[in-house]
Each structure stands twice: as structure tokens, then as C-alpha cells.
Design a protein around this motif. Sequence first.
Motif, PDB file in Angstrom:
ATOM      1  N   ARG A  54       0.832  -1.206   0.000  1.00  0.00           N
ATOM      2  CA  ARG A  54       0.000   0.000   0.000  1.00  0.00           C
ATOM      3  C   ARG A  54       0.869   1.259   0.000  1.00  0.00           C
ATOM      4  O   ARG A  54       0.571   2.231  -0.691  1.00  0.00           O
ATOM      5  CB  ARG A  54      -0.922  -0.011   1.233  1.00  0.00           C
ATOM      6  N   LEU A  55       1.952   1.199   0.771  1.00  0.00           N
ATOM      7  CA  LEU A  55       2.833   2.365   0.847  1.00  0.00           C
ATOM      8  C   LEU A  55       3.472   2.665  -0.504  1.00  0.00           C
ATOM      9  O   LEU A  55       3.622   3.819  -0.896  1.00  0.00           O
ATOM     10  CB  LEU A  55       3.924   2.140   1.901  1.00  0.00           C
ATOM     11  N   MET A  56       3.853   1.582  -1.216  1.00  0.00           N
ATOM     12  CA  MET A  56       4.538   1.787  -2.489  1.00  0.00           C
ATOM     13  C   MET A  56       3.600   2.321  -3.565  1.00  0.00           C
ATOM     14  O   MET A  56       4.057   2.899  -4.545  1.00  0.00           O
ATOM     15  CB  MET A  56       5.211   0.493  -2.942  1.00  0.00           C
ATOM     16  N   SER A  57       2.322   2.136  -3.376  1.00  0.00           N
ATOM     17  CA  SER A  57       1.389   2.687  -4.368  1.00  0.00           C
ATOM     18  C   SER A  57       0.545   3.799  -3.757  1.00  0.00           C
ATOM     19  O   SER A  57      -0.573   4.062  -4.167  1.00  0.00           O
ATOM     20  CB  SER A  57       0.494   1.575  -4.907  1.00  0.00           C
ATOM     21  N   PHE A  58       1.123   4.459  -2.742  1.00  0.00           N
ATOM     22  CA  PHE A  58       0.355   5.486  -2.038  1.00  0.00           C
ATOM     23  C   PHE A  58       0.079   6.670  -2.962  1.00  0.00           C
ATOM     24  O   PHE A  58       0.946   7.080  -3.726  1.00  0.00           O
ATOM     25  CB  PHE A  58       1.119   5.953  -0.794  1.00  0.00           C
ATOM     26  N   PRO A  59      -1.133   7.207  -2.917  1.00  0.00           N
ATOM     27  CA  PRO A  59      -1.469   8.291  -3.841  1.00  0.00           C
ATOM     28  C   PRO A  59      -0.669   9.559  -3.545  1.00  0.00           C
ATOM     29  O   PRO A  59      -0.501   9.935  -2.401  1.00  0.00           O
ATOM     30  CB  PRO A  59      -2.969   8.522  -3.581  1.00  0.00           C
ATOM     31  N   MET A  60      -0.172  10.177  -4.586  1.00  0.00           N
ATOM     32  CA  MET A  60       0.595  11.416  -4.440  1.00  0.00           C
ATOM     33  C   MET A  60      -0.321  12.606  -4.710  1.00  0.00           C
ATOM     34  O   MET A  60      -0.227  13.274  -5.727  1.00  0.00           O
ATOM     35  CB  MET A  60       1.771  11.413  -5.422  1.00  0.00           C
ATOM     36  N   ARG A  61      -1.240  12.771  -3.849  1.00  0.00           N
ATOM     37  CA  ARG A  61      -2.167  13.897  -3.968  1.00  0.00           C
ATOM     38  C   ARG A  61      -2.486  14.337  -2.544  1.00  0.00           C
ATOM     39  O   ARG A  61      -1.951  13.775  -1.597  1.00  0.00           O
ATOM     40  CB  ARG A  61      -3.444  13.452  -4.690  1.00  0.00           C
ATOM     41  N   ARG A  62      -3.376  15.279  -2.418  1.00  0.00           N
ATOM     42  CA  ARG A  62      -3.795  15.693  -1.080  1.00  0.00           C
ATOM     43  C   ARG A  62      -4.505  14.516  -0.416  1.00  0.00           C
ATOM     44  O   ARG A  62      -5.463  13.974  -0.966  1.00  0.00           O
ATOM     45  CB  ARG A  62      -4.726  16.897  -1.165  1.00  0.00           C
ATOM     46  N   LEU A  63      -4.009  14.107   0.734  1.00  0.00           N
ATOM     47  CA  LEU A  63      -4.538  12.897   1.369  1.00  0.00           C
ATOM     48  C   LEU A  63      -5.784  13.188   2.176  1.00  0.00           C
ATOM     49  O   LEU A  63      -5.948  14.282   2.714  1.00  0.00           O
ATOM     50  CB  LEU A  63      -3.476  12.302   2.296  1.00  0.00           C
ATOM     51  N   SER A  64      -6.643  12.182   2.253  1.00  0.00           N
ATOM     52  CA  SER A  64      -7.803  12.306   3.130  1.00  0.00           C
ATOM     53  C   SER A  64      -7.324  12.163   4.573  1.00  0.00           C
ATOM     54  O   SER A  64      -6.216  11.694   4.832  1.00  0.00           O
ATOM     55  CB  SER A  64      -8.823  11.222   2.814  1.00  0.00           C
ATOM     56  N   GLU A  65      -8.170  12.542   5.503  1.00  0.00           N
ATOM     57  CA  GLU A  65      -7.813  12.439   6.918  1.00  0.00           C
ATOM     58  C   GLU A  65      -7.481  11.000   7.293  1.00  0.00           C
ATOM     59  O   GLU A  65      -6.560  10.726   8.050  1.00  0.00           O
ATOM     60  CB  GLU A  65      -8.941  12.975   7.806  1.00  0.00           C
ATOM     61  N   SER A  66      -8.265  10.040   6.736  1.00  0.00           N
ATOM     62  CA  SER A  66      -8.035   8.645   7.132  1.00  0.00           C
ATOM     63  C   SER A  66      -6.737   8.114   6.513  1.00  0.00           C
ATOM     64  O   SER A  66      -6.024   7.342   7.145  1.00  0.00           O
ATOM     65  CB  SER A  66      -9.234   7.769   6.758  1.00  0.00           C
ATOM     66  N   GLU A  67      -6.425   8.554   5.313  1.00  0.00           N
ATOM     67  CA  GLU A  67      -5.143   8.149   4.715  1.00  0.00           C
ATOM     68  C   GLU A  67      -3.972   8.710   5.528  1.00  0.00           C
ATOM     69  O   GLU A  67      -2.991   8.028   5.776  1.00  0.00           O
ATOM     70  CB  GLU A  67      -5.050   8.669   3.273  1.00  0.00           C
ATOM     71  N   LYS A  68      -4.136   9.952   5.916  1.00  0.00           N
ATOM     72  CA  LYS A  68      -3.096  10.605   6.699  1.00  0.00           C
ATOM     73  C   LYS A  68      -2.898   9.887   8.038  1.00  0.00           C
ATOM     74  O   LYS A  68      -1.788   9.655   8.485  1.00  0.00           O
ATOM     75  CB  LYS A  68      -3.516  12.062   6.937  1.00  0.00           C
ATOM     76  N   LYS A  69      -4.036   9.526   8.630  1.00  0.00           N
ATOM     77  CA  LYS A  69      -4.000   8.847   9.924  1.00  0.00           C
ATOM     78  C   LYS A  69      -3.301   7.497   9.788  1.00  0.00           C
ATOM     79  O   LYS A  69      -2.468   7.126  10.622  1.00  0.00           O
ATOM     80  CB  LYS A  69      -5.449   8.660  10.408  1.00  0.00           C
ATOM     81  N   TRP A  70      -3.664   6.772   8.733  1.00  0.00           N
ATOM     82  CA  TRP A  70      -3.065   5.464   8.500  1.00  0.00           C
ATOM     83  C   TRP A  70      -1.558   5.608   8.311  1.00  0.00           C
ATOM     84  O   TRP A  70      -0.761   4.896   8.911  1.00  0.00           O
ATOM     85  CB  TRP A  70      -3.719   4.811   7.274  1.00  0.00           C
ATOM     86  N   LEU A  71      -1.177   6.579   7.482  1.00  0.00           N
ATOM     87  CA  LEU A  71       0.236   6.788   7.184  1.00  0.00           C
ATOM     88  C   LEU A  71       1.013   7.151   8.446  1.00  0.00           C
ATOM     89  O   LEU A  71       2.101   6.637   8.694  1.00  0.00           O
ATOM     90  CB  LEU A  71       0.366   7.885   6.123  1.00  0.00           C
ATOM     91  N   LYS A  72       0.420   8.006   9.240  1.00  0.00           N
ATOM     92  CA  LYS A  72       1.091   8.401  10.483  1.00  0.00           C
ATOM     93  C   LYS A  72       1.267   7.217  11.417  1.00  0.00           C
ATOM     94  O   LYS A  72       2.296   7.069  12.067  1.00  0.00           O
ATOM     95  CB  LYS A  72       0.304   9.511  11.181  1.00  0.00           C
TER      96      LYS A  72
END
Length: 267
Positions: A54-72
Motif C-alpha cells: 500500500r505504501l509503495m502505491s500510495f497516492p501522491m495527492r492531497r490525502l484524506s484524513e483517514s489516509e493521513k492517519k493510517w500513514l502516520k
Amino acid sequence: MSKKKNRPHGHYCKICGEYKANEKFSGKGHAAHICKACSSLSAAEKAEAMDMNRLMSFPMRRLSESEKKWLKAKMKDNCPEVADMAKEVYNICFPHAECNAMKKQLIINILSFKVHTEVYDRYGDMEMADCLFTIDRKSRTLTMTDFHTDSGEQSVVLDGGKMAKLLRYIVHTLEIFMWEQDYCLNPDGDDFFTDILLKEGIYVDDLGEKGEALPEEPEGRPSWQVHIEYSNHTVQDISGFDDYLPERPEELYLSFMEYFESDYEIL
Ligand SMILES: [Zn+2]
């Protein structure tokens, strides 16, 4: 970890993220989108592979709150490979993320927060807020001046631990030092905010007449402003011109208000 080219004709494995020939899947694995190689992995290994994928195909755009939370969350993953990859992705998504490292060293000495817009109170009612909060770390004083009432300046003195906790919350959770970037705001001249503070009474009372004295603000009066002085001598002035408080300034407002509710003693 090998990375094969995507082969659109193959079958997708959700663990390794690769497209593989049908014979690389068992009957059950085919339905579950897990290839034979991956199905022999432990649950932890599967989770790690999926995270990496998932990390390697992570979207390079403005992230949603849940994407940001997951990434953090993944930046603190127990698996160092996942954590490192998450940090790398985070730095790409958030070019200002080096500030995160700085965060640990950012200590607020003085903060002013001015709100002049409609806000939701803690009961969900809209009300017009026109007030100024200040924090002084050394004296551990939090003040509020409500320009709607004649109650003047109210202040509370927090014990050392609570003041430290509040200031950490403002830096670490609300990331106040990022607000300029986060809310795409019109940068202010350095002296603008200070001028308002100094002339507060005049400014509030004679807004109409004084409006023309501030030609560099085409959109009128800011709905919120913060002025921060850090212990490392960095000074920030940030203003917003929306007709509402964005998420984190609103959180700051609500958390300050809690200190001035009548049931303050429960805090
Ligand atoms: Zn696989």
C-alpha cells in the motif's frame, strides 16, 4: 523485495501486490486474492507485505484524513521496514514534514489567538465569537478577552504540568506551526498583527473608519489570527480570512474555551 512489472493478464495478489499467473494461486487463494507464495506467510508477514504494498502505491495527492492517519500510524509500525517506508512516503506527501522533527524542539513561550467569526459552541449552537486568547508559558497564564461583553480580561493560572500539556497539544496535535501551509492563507506583514493588538480597542470600535488603513488585506478582517513566539526565537503570524474556523483553529478555540466555562474546576 522484488518488484515485477504489472502484467494485466495475470491475477492480482493483494499481499505482494503482484500480478501472477493463475497457477500461482490455489482455488481458495484465487478467491481470496492471495497467491500460493504469500499464503504460506505468517499473519504478521502478510500484514507487513500488504502495508509495504500500500505504501509503495500510495497516492501522491492531497490525502484524506483517514489516509493521513493510517500513514502516520505506519510511521510508528513495529516493523522497521514499514516504518521507514511510511516515513519516506510521508516526506514526499508532506514536503514540510521536516518540521515534524523540529516539533520536538518547538516550545511556545507566548501565543495570542484572536477569533472574529461565527463558531459552534460545545453544544453545537452557532454563536459569534469575538475574542482574544493569550498564553504566557513563564507565568503559566491563559487569558481570554471577550469583546462581546464588558467582562474584560479573564485569566487562569495553570499548574506547570497542565500548561506544558496544553502547549504540547498545540504543537504536537494541532501542529500550529504548520497552519500557514495547511490553510493556504494570505501571509501577513509582520507588523500587522502587532498593530492590531496594540490598537485593539480602536480597531474594534472604529473598524469602518480604520478599514482603509489596512490596504494590504483585500478580503477584509481576518476571521482568526495567531501570533506565536517560540523559545528558539522563531516568531509566526498566521491569519485566516474564511468566514469560519477551519478544523484545527476551531479545536484550539474550543480547548481554550473549556478553561473559561463555569465548570473549570473539573479540569
Ligand atoms: Zn502474493
